[in-house]
Scaffold this motif. Sequence first.
Motif, PDB file in Angstrom:
ATOM      1  N   THR A  93       0.825  -1.208   0.000  1.00  0.00           N
ATOM      2  CA  THR A  93       0.000   0.000   0.000  1.00  0.00           C
ATOM      3  C   THR A  93       0.863   1.263   0.000  1.00  0.00           C
ATOM      4  OG1 THR A  93      -1.639  -1.223   1.269  1.00  0.00           O
ATOM      5  CG2 THR A  93      -1.853   1.168   1.266  1.00  0.00           C
ATOM      6  N   THR A  94       1.859   1.265   0.867  1.00  0.00           N
ATOM      7  CA  THR A  94       2.698   2.464   1.001  1.00  0.00           C
ATOM      8  C   THR A  94       3.360   2.800  -0.328  1.00  0.00           C
ATOM      9  OG1 THR A  94       3.107   1.914   3.307  1.00  0.00           O
ATOM     10  CG2 THR A  94       4.659   3.447   2.270  1.00  0.00           C
ATOM     11  N   GLU A  95       3.953   1.807  -0.965  1.00  0.00           N
ATOM     12  CA  GLU A  95       4.609   2.108  -2.233  1.00  0.00           C
ATOM     13  C   GLU A  95       3.588   2.505  -3.296  1.00  0.00           C
ATOM     14  OE1 GLU A  95       8.312   0.660  -4.853  1.00  0.00           O
ATOM     15  OE2 GLU A  95       6.710  -0.815  -4.737  1.00  0.00           O
ATOM     16  N   SER A 173     -10.964   2.253   8.252  1.00  0.00           N
ATOM     17  CA  SER A 173      -9.956   2.805   9.163  1.00  0.00           C
ATOM     18  C   SER A 173      -9.207   1.695   9.884  1.00  0.00           C
ATOM     19  CB  SER A 173     -10.616   3.717  10.191  1.00  0.00           C
ATOM     20  OG  SER A 173      -9.752   3.892  11.302  1.00  0.00           O
ATOM     21  N   ASN A 174      -7.868   1.766   9.868  1.00  0.00           N
ATOM     22  CA  ASN A 174      -7.072   0.731  10.548  1.00  0.00           C
ATOM     23  C   ASN A 174      -7.151   0.881  12.064  1.00  0.00           C
ATOM     24  OD1 ASN A 174      -5.395   3.127  10.362  1.00  0.00           O
ATOM     25  ND2 ASN A 174      -3.686   1.866  11.044  1.00  0.00           N
ATOM     26  N   VAL A 175      -7.541   2.067  12.535  1.00  0.00           N
ATOM     27  CA  VAL A 175      -7.627   2.277  13.981  1.00  0.00           C
ATOM     28  C   VAL A 175      -9.036   1.965  14.478  1.00  0.00           C
ATOM     29  CG1 VAL A 175      -7.381   3.967  15.846  1.00  0.00           C
ATOM     30  CG2 VAL A 175      -5.883   4.085  13.841  1.00  0.00           C
ATOM     31  N   ILE A 198      -8.494   5.093  -3.433  1.00  0.00           N
ATOM     32  CA  ILE A 198      -9.017   4.417  -2.245  1.00  0.00           C
ATOM     33  C   ILE A 198      -7.924   3.515  -1.672  1.00  0.00           C
ATOM     34  CG2 ILE A 198     -10.815   2.892  -1.312  1.00  0.00           C
ATOM     35  CD1 ILE A 198     -11.872   5.569  -2.474  1.00  0.00           C
ATOM     36  N   ASP A 199      -7.632   3.723  -0.384  1.00  0.00           N
ATOM     37  CA  ASP A 199      -6.683   2.875   0.331  1.00  0.00           C
ATOM     38  C   ASP A 199      -7.452   1.655   0.835  1.00  0.00           C
ATOM     39  OD1 ASP A 199      -5.157   1.613   2.230  1.00  0.00           O
ATOM     40  OD2 ASP A 199      -4.487   3.444   3.228  1.00  0.00           O
ATOM     41  N   GLY A 200      -7.210   0.530   0.170  1.00  0.00           N
ATOM     42  CA  GLY A 200      -7.944  -0.691   0.499  1.00  0.00           C
ATOM     43  C   GLY A 200      -7.175  -1.647   1.401  1.00  0.00           C
ATOM     44  N   ALA A 201      -6.134  -1.130   2.091  1.00  0.00           N
ATOM     45  CA  ALA A 201      -5.303  -2.013   2.924  1.00  0.00           C
ATOM     46  C   ALA A 201      -6.141  -2.772   3.949  1.00  0.00           C
ATOM     47  CB  ALA A 201      -4.212  -1.205   3.636  1.00  0.00           C
ATOM     48  N   GLN A 202      -7.153  -2.083   4.512  1.00  0.00           N
ATOM     49  CA  GLN A 202      -7.945  -2.716   5.571  1.00  0.00           C
ATOM     50  C   GLN A 202      -9.299  -3.220   5.082  1.00  0.00           C
ATOM     51  OE1 GLN A 202      -6.781  -3.484   8.451  1.00  0.00           O
ATOM     52  NE2 GLN A 202      -4.924  -2.232   8.525  1.00  0.00           N
ATOM     53  N   SER A 203      -9.588  -3.078   3.813  1.00  0.00           N
ATOM     54  CA  SER A 203     -10.870  -3.598   3.318  1.00  0.00           C
ATOM     55  C   SER A 203     -10.691  -4.905   2.556  1.00  0.00           C
ATOM     56  CB  SER A 203     -11.581  -2.564   2.432  1.00  0.00           C
ATOM     57  OG  SER A 203     -10.800  -2.239   1.299  1.00  0.00           O
ATOM     58  N   PHE A 221      -3.642  -1.806  -2.219  1.00  0.00           N
ATOM     59  CA  PHE A 221      -3.658  -2.696  -1.050  1.00  0.00           C
ATOM     60  C   PHE A 221      -2.352  -3.491  -0.928  1.00  0.00           C
ATOM     61  CE2 PHE A 221      -4.761  -6.754  -3.213  1.00  0.00           C
ATOM     62  CZ  PHE A 221      -5.320  -6.294  -4.396  1.00  0.00           C
ATOM     63  N   SER A 222      -2.210  -4.149   0.234  1.00  0.00           N
ATOM     64  CA  SER A 222      -0.996  -4.903   0.558  1.00  0.00           C
ATOM     65  C   SER A 222      -1.304  -6.390   0.598  1.00  0.00           C
ATOM     66  CB  SER A 222      -0.473  -4.507   1.946  1.00  0.00           C
ATOM     67  OG  SER A 222      -0.119  -3.154   1.972  1.00  0.00           O
ATOM     68  N   GLY A 223      -0.385  -7.199   0.084  1.00  0.00           N
ATOM     69  CA  GLY A 223      -0.567  -8.645   0.156  1.00  0.00           C
ATOM     70  C   GLY A 223      -0.502  -9.191   1.573  1.00  0.00           C
ATOM     71  N   HIS A 224       0.389  -8.625   2.386  1.00  0.00           N
ATOM     72  CA  HIS A 224       0.652  -9.260   3.690  1.00  0.00           C
ATOM     73  C   HIS A 224      -0.526  -9.166   4.658  1.00  0.00           C
ATOM     74  CE1 HIS A 224       1.386  -5.646   6.229  1.00  0.00           C
ATOM     75  NE2 HIS A 224       1.661  -5.098   5.068  1.00  0.00           N
ATOM     76  N   LYS A 225      -1.467  -8.280   4.393  1.00  0.00           N
ATOM     77  CA  LYS A 225      -2.662  -8.211   5.252  1.00  0.00           C
ATOM     78  C   LYS A 225      -3.739  -9.173   4.740  1.00  0.00           C
ATOM     79  CE  LYS A 225      -1.860  -3.336   6.300  1.00  0.00           C
ATOM     80  NZ  LYS A 225      -1.286  -3.316   7.648  1.00  0.00           N
ATOM     81  N   LEU A 226      -3.392  -9.859   3.686  1.00  0.00           N
ATOM     82  CA  LEU A 226      -4.337 -10.675   2.916  1.00  0.00           C
ATOM     83  C   LEU A 226      -3.833 -12.116   2.831  1.00  0.00           C
ATOM     84  CD1 LEU A 226      -6.729  -9.560   1.028  1.00  0.00           C
ATOM     85  CD2 LEU A 226      -5.058  -9.584  -0.799  1.00  0.00           C
ATOM     86  N   VAL A 375      -5.633   0.667  22.443  1.00  0.00           N
ATOM     87  CA  VAL A 375      -5.361  -0.763  22.356  1.00  0.00           C
ATOM     88  C   VAL A 375      -6.236  -1.242  21.202  1.00  0.00           C
ATOM     89  CG1 VAL A 375      -5.420  -2.974  23.575  1.00  0.00           C
ATOM     90  CG2 VAL A 375      -5.146  -0.831  24.870  1.00  0.00           C
ATOM     91  N   ARG A 376      -5.658  -2.010  20.296  1.00  0.00           N
ATOM     92  CA  ARG A 376      -6.453  -2.447  19.136  1.00  0.00           C
ATOM     93  C   ARG A 376      -6.417  -3.968  19.006  1.00  0.00           C
ATOM     94  NH1 ARG A 376      -4.210  -1.155  13.276  1.00  0.00           N
ATOM     95  NH2 ARG A 376      -2.866  -2.889  13.914  1.00  0.00           N
ATOM     96  N   ALA A 377      -7.598  -4.543  18.962  1.00  0.00           N
ATOM     97  CA  ALA A 377      -7.724  -5.966  18.650  1.00  0.00           C
ATOM     98  C   ALA A 377      -8.264  -6.049  17.226  1.00  0.00           C
ATOM     99  CB  ALA A 377      -8.688  -6.637  19.615  1.00  0.00           C
TER     100      ALA A 377
HETATM  101  N1  7TS Z   1      -3.165   2.093   4.875  1.00  0.00           N
HETATM  102  C1  7TS Z   1      -3.831   1.507   5.882  1.00  0.00           C
HETATM  103  C2  7TS Z   1      -5.268   1.817   6.084  1.00  0.00           C
HETATM  104  C3  7TS Z   1      -3.153   0.615   6.707  1.00  0.00           C
HETATM  105  O1  7TS Z   1      -3.819   0.028   7.703  1.00  0.00           O
HETATM  106  C4  7TS Z   1      -1.776   0.347   6.486  1.00  0.00           C
HETATM  107  C5  7TS Z   1      -0.993  -0.552   7.396  1.00  0.00           C
HETATM  108  C6  7TS Z   1      -1.156   0.967   5.398  1.00  0.00           C
HETATM  109  C7  7TS Z   1      -1.884   1.840   4.635  1.00  0.00           C
HETATM  110  C8  7TS Z   1       0.263   0.695   5.052  1.00  0.00           C
HETATM  111  O2  7TS Z   1       0.391  -0.589   4.581  1.00  0.00           O
HETATM  112  P1  7TS Z   1       1.821  -1.230   4.249  1.00  0.00           P
HETATM  113  O3  7TS Z   1       1.521  -2.649   3.960  1.00  0.00           O
HETATM  114  O4  7TS Z   1       2.353  -0.495   3.084  1.00  0.00           O
HETATM  115  O5  7TS Z   1       2.648  -1.034   5.482  1.00  0.00           O
HETATM  116  N2  7TS Z   1      -1.489  -0.620   8.696  1.00  0.00           N
HETATM  117  C9  7TS Z   1      -0.852  -1.107   9.792  1.00  0.00           C
HETATM  118  C10 7TS Z   1      -1.454  -1.153  11.039  1.00  0.00           C
HETATM  119  O6  7TS Z   1      -2.588  -0.758  11.266  1.00  0.00           O
HETATM  120  N3  7TS Z   1      -0.577  -1.670  11.920  1.00  0.00           N
HETATM  121  O7  7TS Z   1       0.538  -1.980  11.257  1.00  0.00           O
HETATM  122  C11 7TS Z   1       0.386  -1.644   9.941  1.00  0.00           C
END
Ligand code: 7TS
Length: 403
Positions: A93-95, A173-175, A198-203, A221-226, A375-377
């Motif tokens: 996602t970041t890149e 939202s990741n939080v 759209i940042d789909g990292a958490q969707s 989006f990121s593979g490692h969250k998937l 604190v996040r679960a």
């Molecule tokens: N955007 C969202 C919404 C995220 O939750 C994260 C990573 C990123 C972007 C960045 O993703 P990356 O794979 O490029 O690092 N979120 C979190 C988190 O909530 N705790 O550690 C990483």
Amino acid sequence: MLDPYKIRKEFPILEQLVHGKQLVYLDNAATTQKPKCVIETISDAYCTINSNVHRGIHHLSQVATERFEEAREKVRSFINAQNRHEIIFTRGTTESINLVATSFDNTFLNEGDEIIISTMEHHSNIVPWQMLQERLGVVLRVIPLNSDLSLNIDAYKALFNEKTRLVSITHVSNVLGITNPIKECIDIAHSNNVPILIDGAQSTPHIAVDVQELDADFFVFSGHKLYAPTGIGVLYGKEQFLNAMQPYHGGGEMIQTVRFEKTTYNELPYKFEAGTPDYIGAIALGRAIDFINEIGLTEIAKHEQALTKYTVERLKEIPGMRIFGSPNGAAISFLVGNIHPADMGTLLDHLGIAIRTGHHCAQPLIDYLNIPGTVRASFAIYNTTEEADILVEGIKRVSRMFE
Ligand code: 7TS
């Protein structure tokens, strides 16, 4: 119905003890664990087909290239993009966001132009735009939140003017674990003739995404969250934008011809994939997508949302519990009384419970909430209500220590 106990058997890491206790892994928003099929795909690929892609005339290189491009097709299908060449492999996602920020800059942005983001963005959807602010003098506009911490849509609408060039906001939202009304946000941007990322990292790990139905211009989006490995991610972009944008990195693969006088660039998607790509990572991402599809995102969403709802209800039993927003996804942020989140995290870790504490790379949101962090679960397909109960009992135990 999804059976998390059956699914857990596919995840070797979950079997271990931590501090002598059965591991309860609830840090899935940071990264998910990997199923055997993904781990085996990586191992098999290195044992049988490893060879640099797109370059070789020889058998292995051709097979590796086929598998790499098959993975691109799996990603295309996963988010229902129209074209395979609209899928760019990145590190995550970041890149992907940095790529858009950099390449959009060259073509579409001038000093004084405005970009809209929101209060609940991850740093990776703030800092790349701030870097543009410094480099180009673009202006960041930030969507405020309502009292329930949802996006303030009226305020969002009011942020548009003739200088607005791009909107970039998170799907979930990741939080807070809140799912934003993303279709509405996209429609509002388009009614102002402004493209939207759209940042789909958490969707993407939790709900089905259809970029054509959403009409998203960019989706990342990121593979490692998937359930896929680290180091691989995706940028989806509409062809019209990707074609108009300048390459992000220069090097091999992204060129057609290189002369000292003039270099011409390759076509999509290779124009944005300079250097040797993480083709093994991409192939493993393709396997992770198969794994998700075998279970089905509808079932996954049902399971995780029910687990979130159950956990929220149980957390409310705890005196001094403060849950932030109304989580409807797979993450819950909370604080208990005056217990510092880091203390809660450390003590839960001693009980074998892995949760995350702090600002979660969303410092502006944490500042807005005027708290030291949360604190996040956060849940995944393999989590169970039994684990939610262990979490709740663990928090109660820690709370008693602070009484
Ligand atoms: N955007 C969202 C919404 C995220 O939750 C994260 C990573 C990123 C972007 C960045 O993703 P990356 O794979 O490029 O690092 N979120 C979190 C988190 O909530 N705790 O550690 C990483």
